[in-house]
Design a protein around this motif. Structure first.
Motif, mmCIF file in Angstrom:
data_model
loop_
_atom_site.group_PDB
_atom_site.id
_atom_site.type_symbol
_atom_site.label_atom_id
_atom_site.label_comp_id
_atom_site.label_asym_id
_atom_site.label_seq_id
_atom_site.Cartn_x
_atom_site.Cartn_y
_atom_site.Cartn_z
ATOM 1 N N LYS A 192 0.854 -1.187 0.000
ATOM 2 C CA LYS A 192 0.000 0.000 0.000
ATOM 3 C C LYS A 192 0.892 1.241 0.000
ATOM 4 O O LYS A 192 1.869 1.310 0.745
ATOM 5 N N SER A 245 3.767 13.135 3.217
ATOM 6 C CA SER A 245 4.022 13.826 4.483
ATOM 7 C C SER A 245 4.408 15.289 4.246
ATOM 8 O O SER A 245 5.128 15.891 5.034
ATOM 9 N N LEU A 265 2.284 4.775 0.963
ATOM 10 C CA LEU A 265 2.245 5.573 2.191
ATOM 11 C C LEU A 265 1.675 6.953 1.884
ATOM 12 O O LEU A 265 1.867 7.484 0.792
#
Length: 105
Positions: free
Chosen positions: A99, A104, A101
């Motif tokens: 998957k 950020s 991430l």
């Protein structure tokens, strides 16, 4: 007459009879008894399974990879790599994609 395959449950450990491949069931289909094979031979419960002969062939099943069936209802985690392709009811299983991430930024 052959007996039906046992019902798989998460946590079950399976071993190949012709290869050193071992897997753990992560997710199992409800109400279905799939036949899991490695290299064309049925996998058996790992408890009490005799050790398979080691080969110099490159492994087809990779340590730490998760394999899923075509429907995505069966998921296996490879705990010991070995030669031979994993299959569910005669259909080759594929490596589950990681998957992504979240960003950020």
């Amino acid at each position: 007459m052959t007996s039906p395959a046992p019902t798989l449950r998460p946590g079950d450990q399976l071993a190949g009879t012709q290869a050193t491949t071992r897997v753990v069931v992560v997710r199992a289909p409800a109400g279905r008894r799939p036949e899991i094979t490695c290299g064309g031979t049925p996998m058996i419960p790992a408890t009490g399974a005799p050790p398979a002969p080691a080969t110099d062939a490159a492994p087809d099943t990779l340590l730490g990879k998760r394999y899923v069936d075509a429907d995505g209802t069966l998921e296996l985690l490879c705990t010991s790599a070995g030669a031979g392709e994993l299959a569910c009811d005669g259909v080759p299983m594929t490596v589950k994609a990681a998957k992504p991430l979240p960003a950020s930024d």
